[in-house]
Write a protein that holds these residues in place. Structure first.
Motif, PDB file in Angstrom:
ATOM      1  N   ARG A   1      40.481  38.118  32.649  1.00  0.00           N
ATOM      2  CA  ARG A   1      39.160  38.426  33.216  1.00  0.00           C
ATOM      3  C   ARG A   1      39.233  39.224  34.499  1.00  0.00           C
ATOM      4  NH1 ARG A   1      39.081  33.290  31.480  1.00  0.00           N
ATOM      5  NH2 ARG A   1      39.355  32.382  33.543  1.00  0.00           N
ATOM      6  N   TRP A   2      40.444  39.443  35.015  1.00  0.00           N
ATOM      7  CA  TRP A   2      40.564  40.117  36.304  1.00  0.00           C
ATOM      8  C   TRP A   2      41.703  41.145  36.276  1.00  0.00           C
ATOM      9  CZ3 TRP A   2      37.316  38.759  40.448  1.00  0.00           C
ATOM     10  CH2 TRP A   2      36.535  37.628  40.233  1.00  0.00           C
ATOM     11  N   HIS A   3      41.503  42.248  36.952  1.00  0.00           N
ATOM     12  CA  HIS A   3      42.602  43.141  37.309  1.00  0.00           C
ATOM     13  C   HIS A   3      43.198  42.590  38.605  1.00  0.00           C
ATOM     14  CE1 HIS A   3      41.381  46.061  34.316  1.00  0.00           C
ATOM     15  NE2 HIS A   3      40.172  46.112  34.834  1.00  0.00           N
ATOM     16  N   ILE A   4      44.477  42.256  38.575  1.00  0.00           N
ATOM     17  CA  ILE A   4      45.078  41.548  39.701  1.00  0.00           C
ATOM     18  C   ILE A   4      46.235  42.376  40.266  1.00  0.00           C
ATOM     19  CG2 ILE A   4      46.221  39.434  40.446  1.00  0.00           C
ATOM     20  CD1 ILE A   4      44.845  38.028  38.080  1.00  0.00           C
ATOM     21  N   HIS A   5      46.258  42.495  41.568  1.00  0.00           N
ATOM     22  CA  HIS A   5      47.378  43.148  42.258  1.00  0.00           C
ATOM     23  C   HIS A   5      47.933  42.166  43.271  1.00  0.00           C
ATOM     24  CE1 HIS A   5      49.714  46.527  43.931  1.00  0.00           C
ATOM     25  NE2 HIS A   5      49.532  45.914  45.082  1.00  0.00           N
ATOM     26  N   ARG A   6      49.226  41.812  43.106  1.00  0.00           N
ATOM     27  CA  ARG A   6      49.871  40.833  43.982  1.00  0.00           C
ATOM     28  C   ARG A   6      50.997  41.512  44.760  1.00  0.00           C
ATOM     29  NH1 ARG A   6      48.514  35.600  42.277  1.00  0.00           N
ATOM     30  NH2 ARG A   6      47.678  35.475  40.156  1.00  0.00           N
ATOM     31  N   THR A   7      51.138  41.086  45.982  1.00  0.00           N
ATOM     32  CA  THR A   7      52.265  41.540  46.781  1.00  0.00           C
ATOM     33  C   THR A   7      52.599  40.443  47.786  1.00  0.00           C
ATOM     34  OG1 THR A   7      53.119  43.331  48.188  1.00  0.00           O
ATOM     35  CG2 THR A   7      50.829  42.665  48.531  1.00  0.00           C
ATOM     36  N   GLY A   8      53.808  40.472  48.303  1.00  0.00           N
ATOM     37  CA  GLY A   8      54.204  39.451  49.258  1.00  0.00           C
ATOM     38  C   GLY A   8      55.610  39.694  49.757  1.00  0.00           C
ATOM     39  N   GLY A   9      56.056  38.823  50.617  1.00  0.00           N
ATOM     40  CA  GLY A   9      57.391  38.974  51.182  1.00  0.00           C
ATOM     41  C   GLY A   9      57.670  37.901  52.203  1.00  0.00           C
ATOM     42  N   THR A  10      58.753  38.081  52.948  1.00  0.00           N
ATOM     43  CA  THR A  10      59.164  37.135  53.980  1.00  0.00           C
ATOM     44  C   THR A  10      59.465  37.912  55.250  1.00  0.00           C
ATOM     45  OG1 THR A  10      60.141  35.704  52.286  1.00  0.00           O
ATOM     46  CG2 THR A  10      60.791  35.317  54.591  1.00  0.00           C
ATOM     47  N   PHE A  11      58.948  37.453  56.366  1.00  0.00           N
ATOM     48  CA  PHE A  11      59.204  38.110  57.633  1.00  0.00           C
ATOM     49  C   PHE A  11      60.652  37.862  58.054  1.00  0.00           C
ATOM     50  CE2 PHE A  11      54.591  36.956  58.161  1.00  0.00           C
ATOM     51  CZ  PHE A  11      54.130  38.227  57.853  1.00  0.00           C
TER      52      PHE A  11
ATOM     53  N   ALA B   1      34.800  42.392  33.843  1.00  0.00           N
ATOM     54  CA  ALA B   1      33.428  42.485  33.332  1.00  0.00           C
ATOM     55  C   ALA B   1      32.512  43.025  34.431  1.00  0.00           C
ATOM     56  CB  ALA B   1      32.941  41.118  32.861  1.00  0.00           C
ATOM     57  N   PRO B   2      31.464  43.750  34.053  1.00  0.00           N
ATOM     58  CA  PRO B   2      30.537  44.261  35.070  1.00  0.00           C
ATOM     59  C   PRO B   2      29.626  43.157  35.593  1.00  0.00           C
ATOM     60  CG  PRO B   2      29.762  44.843  32.877  1.00  0.00           C
ATOM     61  CD  PRO B   2      31.102  44.191  32.686  1.00  0.00           C
ATOM     62  N   HIS B   3      29.098  43.391  36.773  1.00  0.00           N
ATOM     63  CA  HIS B   3      28.067  42.534  37.367  1.00  0.00           C
ATOM     64  C   HIS B   3      28.528  41.086  37.529  1.00  0.00           C
ATOM     65  CE1 HIS B   3      25.701  46.017  36.517  1.00  0.00           C
ATOM     66  NE2 HIS B   3      25.752  45.837  35.221  1.00  0.00           N
TER      67      HIS B   3
ATOM     68  N   ALA C   1      32.514  41.579  52.372  1.00  0.00           N
ATOM     69  CA  ALA C   1      31.524  42.342  51.601  1.00  0.00           C
ATOM     70  C   ALA C   1      32.145  43.385  50.686  1.00  0.00           C
ATOM     71  CB  ALA C   1      30.531  43.025  52.547  1.00  0.00           C
ATOM     72  N   LEU C   2      33.460  43.427  50.570  1.00  0.00           N
ATOM     73  CA  LEU C   2      34.051  44.392  49.642  1.00  0.00           C
ATOM     74  C   LEU C   2      33.856  43.905  48.201  1.00  0.00           C
ATOM     75  CD1 LEU C   2      37.400  45.395  51.379  1.00  0.00           C
ATOM     76  CD2 LEU C   2      35.326  46.722  51.198  1.00  0.00           C
ATOM     77  N   PRO C   3      33.769  44.837  47.239  1.00  0.00           N
ATOM     78  CA  PRO C   3      33.508  44.447  45.838  1.00  0.00           C
ATOM     79  C   PRO C   3      34.764  43.958  45.125  1.00  0.00           C
ATOM     80  CG  PRO C   3      33.643  46.817  45.993  1.00  0.00           C
ATOM     81  CD  PRO C   3      33.763  46.313  47.403  1.00  0.00           C
ATOM     82  N   ALA C   4      35.517  43.104  45.751  1.00  0.00           N
ATOM     83  CA  ALA C   4      36.749  42.562  45.170  1.00  0.00           C
ATOM     84  C   ALA C   4      36.988  41.200  45.795  1.00  0.00           C
ATOM     85  CB  ALA C   4      37.935  43.488  45.428  1.00  0.00           C
ATOM     86  N   LEU C   5      37.912  40.463  45.203  1.00  0.00           N
ATOM     87  CA  LEU C   5      38.272  39.143  45.704  1.00  0.00           C
ATOM     88  C   LEU C   5      39.610  39.254  46.423  1.00  0.00           C
ATOM     89  CD1 LEU C   5      37.499  36.142  45.712  1.00  0.00           C
ATOM     90  CD2 LEU C   5      38.758  35.885  43.596  1.00  0.00           C
ATOM     91  N   LEU C   6      39.637  38.799  47.682  1.00  0.00           N
ATOM     92  CA  LEU C   6      40.861  38.864  48.481  1.00  0.00           C
ATOM     93  C   LEU C   6      41.347  37.453  48.768  1.00  0.00           C
ATOM     94  CD1 LEU C   6      43.024  40.159  50.287  1.00  0.00           C
ATOM     95  CD2 LEU C   6      41.326  40.216  52.136  1.00  0.00           C
TER      96      LEU C   6
ATOM     97  N   ASP D   1      36.291  54.070  37.793  1.00  0.00           N
ATOM     98  CA  ASP D   1      35.342  54.487  38.826  1.00  0.00           C
ATOM     99  C   ASP D   1      35.721  53.798  40.129  1.00  0.00           C
ATOM    100  OD1 ASP D   1      33.231  55.325  40.312  1.00  0.00           O
ATOM    101  OD2 ASP D   1      31.750  54.020  39.359  1.00  0.00           O
ATOM    102  N   VAL D   2      36.706  54.360  40.837  1.00  0.00           N
ATOM    103  CA  VAL D   2      37.208  53.713  42.042  1.00  0.00           C
ATOM    104  C   VAL D   2      36.331  53.978  43.258  1.00  0.00           C
ATOM    105  CG1 VAL D   2      39.599  53.681  41.263  1.00  0.00           C
ATOM    106  CG2 VAL D   2      38.739  55.662  42.495  1.00  0.00           C
ATOM    107  N   LEU D   3      35.467  54.970  43.206  1.00  0.00           N
ATOM    108  CA  LEU D   3      34.650  55.267  44.384  1.00  0.00           C
ATOM    109  C   LEU D   3      33.730  54.106  44.740  1.00  0.00           C
ATOM    110  CD1 LEU D   3      33.771  59.021  43.840  1.00  0.00           C
ATOM    111  CD2 LEU D   3      35.336  58.037  45.516  1.00  0.00           C
ATOM    112  N   ARG D   4      33.341  53.314  43.743  1.00  0.00           N
ATOM    113  CA  ARG D   4      32.469  52.170  44.041  1.00  0.00           C
ATOM    114  C   ARG D   4      33.224  51.103  44.828  1.00  0.00           C
ATOM    115  NH1 ARG D   4      33.394  47.725  40.910  1.00  0.00           N
ATOM    116  NH2 ARG D   4      34.879  47.995  39.185  1.00  0.00           N
ATOM    117  N   LEU D   5      34.560  51.194  44.850  1.00  0.00           N
ATOM    118  CA  LEU D   5      35.378  50.210  45.552  1.00  0.00           C
ATOM    119  C   LEU D   5      35.715  50.642  46.976  1.00  0.00           C
ATOM    120  CD1 LEU D   5      37.848  49.436  42.622  1.00  0.00           C
ATOM    121  CD2 LEU D   5      35.787  48.181  43.255  1.00  0.00           C
TER     122      LEU D   5
END
Length: 1016
Positions: free
Chosen positions: A264-274, A305-307, A325-330, A371-375
């Motif tokens: 249900r989601w496009h997911i981008h993960r990243t991480g590391g160790t200081f 999915a839209p909306h 307020a960005l159209p994504a989940l952080l 349509d990345v401009l909406r993001l």
């Protein structure tokens, strides 16, 4: 398990000993727990227990499953993973010292734990460094979230169980017998820490799970909170806690399963160790235990999915109170302050903001084909952290390949260019000429500006056009613009498009130019040249020019030309060099050819013409001598038009520009009540009319599609109104503008019929010789019963059109009354000096009960009907509304106001008087004897019940009556007449009571009645 299996006895002894030795420590523990339970964790129950489950799964190296089961006012949360151990129990009983901060299992760098047979491996995510299965939260401070709903939490595991109890903690303190500690408890009104003293618990988690948290809920408020939190649980939990593969929610309201979040989601993960140096810089201001966990992670998720409604907060990794307020989940490992609600500011947050912004840019690069401009962040930030993220994202995106060019290449925004307003077809033509050209929709403007995309205005391209090209070449250019010109923004950009004129000039902008047609050849158009009228060269004419604002040259378009209007409006200016008579001649000559061409051009009434004395007067202040208008309008306001002007151009042309022979009408379309058009603004009181007719008294958003208003009503002399109203009724146009209701549409799109402007003005301003308004008086055809309560209208009104009488405010029936009129009728109805008979009052009640409009206050006194048929006036509290015939027998209830059905309810509201059944129970005092209804009655009236109840003496609420129908619909009667009424009322056929009575009283007429029934 023994009490010491988890060391609970020792923990209790240490804590109690510490409290006894230093009661201030008890106060600190109580305050700290209360702060967490009532503050940062008051609505975090579901999240925190899911977090604990994720940590248990991570410790076991297995994907986790969680079950929330809410039944019988108890919440059970079961999970798989590492079971409860002694460290966990100590963590539960120790504020701000979570066992999750103890060393965890680690795998070699770049690897994760191997899965157990038949199990999927856990996925690294928020809270997990690369190669480390770290805990998000485990039986630490977050467990205090349970105190928002319970005082008796229990944790059961395969290895044993532990419980906490407010009551048992209070008892343990009391057993110490320490006076100072008892004083502290009394100071807190008996409130004690719940999670400091663990007790052993018996029981097992549900089958298939390793641990269960059991929460008996404190009260209904706690149950409501649990229901809400379970209903709000969504994919954000799985995204925040990748160690969980499945969340199951079971309540009385249904069953839900959360899993397969990747679908249900496009997911981008990243991480590391200081590294060590970064830890010293970034973690220097963080608590000691937090500095021991240098891993960081960021997850961005976009709904497939839209909306989809996204949480409007940042997750760290579970929800915070930081607005977003960005159209994504952080979801990111931001450090939190002590409330666990807000992200702590500092170098670590700054670094994670940068990492999150970089990950967001990478996500948009991955989704470049979408349509990345909406993001792209645009608009105002929702909060300080949101602003930091936006600024960092917008600093990175211009250098990120994310925009798909017209030729298919993926470009960095800083290398892209758009032509403002160009459509895809036009862009396809421009692409070879403009490197880096990308498509740009109108809604993308803010995003493109935020990305610093270079913008080439279509107007700039147009500005470069010009030269010695032929009119035919220009026509070819206009044709090439095609459907682009259907867009109003494109038309605006083409505002300086060069256009060749018939006189050889090349001007910029098609708006207002006239396109020659067969009706008006060039020589006719030239007559208006001195007024600035501009005509397009015939060889350059193309339909596109009309879409860009050029106007086909007709008599109407010439009149609408701005140059002609300017000439008209300045014709009376003594400093104007133009000849006012010449302007009048030019306009009237055009109007005289077809007077209908002037319809709606209200400003033509400013054209100055000569009056009978040779003076220049605006057309709207001129009348035709001897006309109706001349007879009724104030001579100080109007003057007769010169006879030669009338003879030269004719009455139709003069009336078309505003000269009056009769009263004039102004028409307007698409009127917005909060911004009336110029054509209406000179009407006397028009702003007040707009306020009065607007829905709920608010003009904003209210519109009128078509509005006709009679002008100059304030110029009518006082003695002329009988003649004026006759005129308004006889002239079709004037009559329509008076009697036709105006359709006002409010902001909610509901239409409302309101009085016309003319009707409103006459009702508000026309007074009779006695100084009282004409409106509100009894119409000559008014119902007699109503007319007796109203003032009489003048005799001359009898000769008026009935619709005109209604429009000007004369009252024919109750429905014509306004709120003040209703109040007047009610006041006079309650006048004891007035004689009102039974028939009149019954008719009046029937009409008053249907009113939808009420006066401001109900009357203090009400006229009622007594059983003997006389009427009298009584205080309102001595009256009841009788809405059924059986209640008429109840003389004990007071004076009667009689009505039926909806009319009865209306009368109750109008007089503020209760219905009879609202002041009396209507209960039978005895049951009676059951008897069969005669067969002939059932044959004549099939709806009657099969049985009735006979009474020697029938009493209801202690009052004797002859008949009654009880709450179950059963008829009761003590007389034949009463039985007829009871059966008719119970059958819902009150109209058949006389037939029933005839059958009961004269059974020998049965054949006659059956024959008569054939013809019913």
């Amino acid at each position: 398990m023994t009490d010491d299996a988890f060391g609970t006895t020792g923990i209790r002894e240490r804590v109690l000993a510490g409290w006894a030795a230093a009661p201030v420590r008890f106060r600190e523990d109580a305050n700290a727990e209360e702060e967490l339970a009532l503050g940062g964790y008051v609505d975090r129950l579901v999240v925190e227990l899911a977090q604990n489950a994720a940590d248990a799964a991570a410790r076991a190296g297995l994907p986790g499953r969680v079950l929330y089961e809410f039944r019988n006012n108890t919440l059970v949360v079961a999970n798989t993973g590492a079971p409860l151990d002694a460290d966990g129990v100590e963590s539960l009983a120790t504020l701000r010292a979570s066992a999750k901060l103890l060393p965890t299992r680690t795998a070699p760098a770049g690897e994760v734990f191997p899965p157990e047979p038949g199990r999927n491996p856990p996925q690294p995510g928020v809270g997990d460094a690369v190669g480390e299965v770290g805990a998000v939260g485990r039986f630490g401070v977050g467990f205090s979230a349970v105190l928002a709903v319970t005082d008796e939490p229990v944790v059961l595991s395969r290895t044993g169980g532990v419980r906490f109890s407010k009551a048992d903690t209070a008892a343990a303190i009391a057993e110490l017998g320490e006076a100072s500690l008892d004083t502290e408890v009394r100071r807190r009104d008996g409130q004690v820490p719940v999670l400091r003293l663990p007790f052993a618990a018996e029981g097992e988690p549900p089958a298939g799970y390793d641990t269960a948290v059991i929460l008996p809920l404190r009260d209904e408020a706690a149950a409501a909170l649990v229901r809400r939190l379970l209903a709000e649980a969504d994919d954000a939990l799985l995204l925040a806690l990748p160690g969980l593969e499945r969340i199951e929610i079971e309540t009385d309201d249904g069953h839900r399963i959360l899993e397969n979040v990747n679908a249900r989601w496009h997911i981008h993960r990243t991480g590391g160790t200081f590294d060590t140096a970064e830890r010293e810089t970034l973690l220097a201001d963080r608590p000691t235990e937090e500095r021991s966990r240098p891993a960081w992670s960021v997850v961005w998720a976009l709904p497939r999915a839209p909306h989809v409604d996204l949480p409007a907060v940042i997750h760290a990794p579970t929800p915070t109170d930081e607005p977003f307020a960005l159209p994504a989940l952080l979801l990111a490992t931001f450090p939190l302050d002590s409330t666990r609600r807000h992200v702590a500011r500092g170098p670590l947050t700054d670094r994670l903001v940068h990492e999150a912004a970089t990950a967001y840019a990478n996500l948009l690069q991955e989704r470049a084909a979408d349509d990345v401009l909406r993001l792209v962040p645009t608009g105002l930030a929702a909060g300080a952290l949101d602003r930091m993220l936006r600024e960092e994202i917008l600093a990175i995106l211009p250098r990120t390949p994310m925009l798909t060019a017209v030729d298919g290449a993926v470009l960095r925004p800083q290398d892209a260019v758009v032509v403002e307003g160009a459509d895809e077809a036009f862009n396809a033509v421009l692409a070879p000429l403009v490197p880096g050209l990308v498509h740009a929709r109108r809604e993308d403007r803010l995003a493109l500006d935020a990305l610093q995309v270079r913008r080439l205005e279509l107007a700039d391209v147009v500005d470069q056009l010009g030269g010695e090209e032929s009119p035919a070449w220009w026509r070819t250019l206009y044709t090439s613009l095609g459907t682009m010109t259907t867009d109003p923004l494109i038309r605006e950009a083409l505002g300086t498009l060069p256009v060749p004129l018939a006189d050889g000039r090349l001007v910029r902008g098609a708006r207002g130019l006239l396109l020659p047609g067969p009706e008006l050849p060039l020589d006719t158009l030239a007559a208006f040249g001195e007024y600035g009228v501009r005509v397009v060269h015939p060889d350059a004419v193309d339909p596109v020019l009309e879409r860009l604002g050029a106007i086909p040259a007709t008599p109407r378009s010439l009149l609408e030309d701005g140059a002609v209007r300017t000439a008209v409006e300045h014709s009376a200016d003594p400093d104007n060099s133009a000849d006012p008579d010449a302007i009048a001649h030019a306009v009237l000559s055009l109007v005289a050819a077809d007077p209908s061409q002037a319809d709606g051009l209200w400003w033509l009434s400013d054209l100055v013409l000569r009056d009978a004395d040779g003076d220049l007067v605006p057309a709207n202040a001129l009348v035709v001598e001897g006309s109706d208008a001349h007879a009724v309008l104030d001579a100080e306001e109007v003057a007769p038009i010169a006879r030669d002007v009338l003879d030269r151009y004719g009455l139709p042309a003069l009336e078309a520009v505003g000269v009056l022979a009769s009263l004039g009408v102004i028409a307007a379309s698409d009127v917005t009540l909060d911004r009336l058009p110029e054509a209406l603004q000179d009407l006397d009181g028009i702003e007040d009319w707009a306020y009065d007719v607007a829905p709920d008294g608010s003009r904003f958003g209210a519109t009128v599609g078509e509005l006709e208003a009679i002008r100059d009503l304030d110029w009518i002399t006082d003695g002329s109104w009988p003649k004026v109203l006759q005129l308004l009724g006889s002239d079709p146009g004037l009559r329509r503008a008076l009697v036709t209701q105006v359709r006002v549409v409010g902001p909610d799109d509901r239409p409302l019929g309101v009085p016309s402007y003319a009707a409103w003005w006459i009702r508000e301003h026309v007074l009779l010789d006695d100084g009282e308004p004409l409106a509100g008086r009894a119409d000559p055809d008014a119902e007699p019963v109503l007319a007796t309560f109203l003032d009489v209208a003048p005799a001359w009104t009898a000769g008026l059109d009935p619709e005109v009488r209604t429009a000007v405010g004369l009252v024919r029936d109750v429905g014509d009354l306004d709120a003040d009129g209703i109040a007047l009728v009610l006041d006079r109805l309650a006048d004891p000096a007035r004689e009102v008979d039974e028939a009149s009052i019954l008719r009046l009640w029937d009409r008053l009960g249907t009113l939808a409009l009420f006066p401001g206050d109900a009357p203090d006194q009400v006229r009622v009907l007594d059983p003997d048929g006389t009427t009298r006036v009584t205080d309102a509290d001595g009256a009841v509304v009788v809405d059924g015939p059986m209640w008429v027998q109840r003389e004990d209830l007071g004076g009667f106001v009689i009505g039926s059905g909806a009319a009865a309810d209306g009368l109750s509201d109008l007089f503020d008087v209760p219905l009879a059944q609202e002041v009396a129970e209507g209960n039978l005092d005895a049951g009676g004897t059951e008897a069969d209804v005669p067969a002939l009655v059932a044959e004549l009236v099939p709806e009657v019940p099969a049985t009735w109840w006979e009474h020697e003496e029938l009493t209801v609420d202690g009052v004797e009556v002859s008949w009654w129908v009880d709450a179950d619909g059963a008829p009761h009667a003590a007389t034949f007449d009463g039985l007829a009424k009871a059966l008719a009322w119970a059958a819902g056929r009150w109209d058949r009571r006389h037939v029933i009575r005839a059958v009961l009283n004269e059974p020998d007429r049965s054949v006659e009645l059956l024959v008569d029934a054939v013809y019913d």
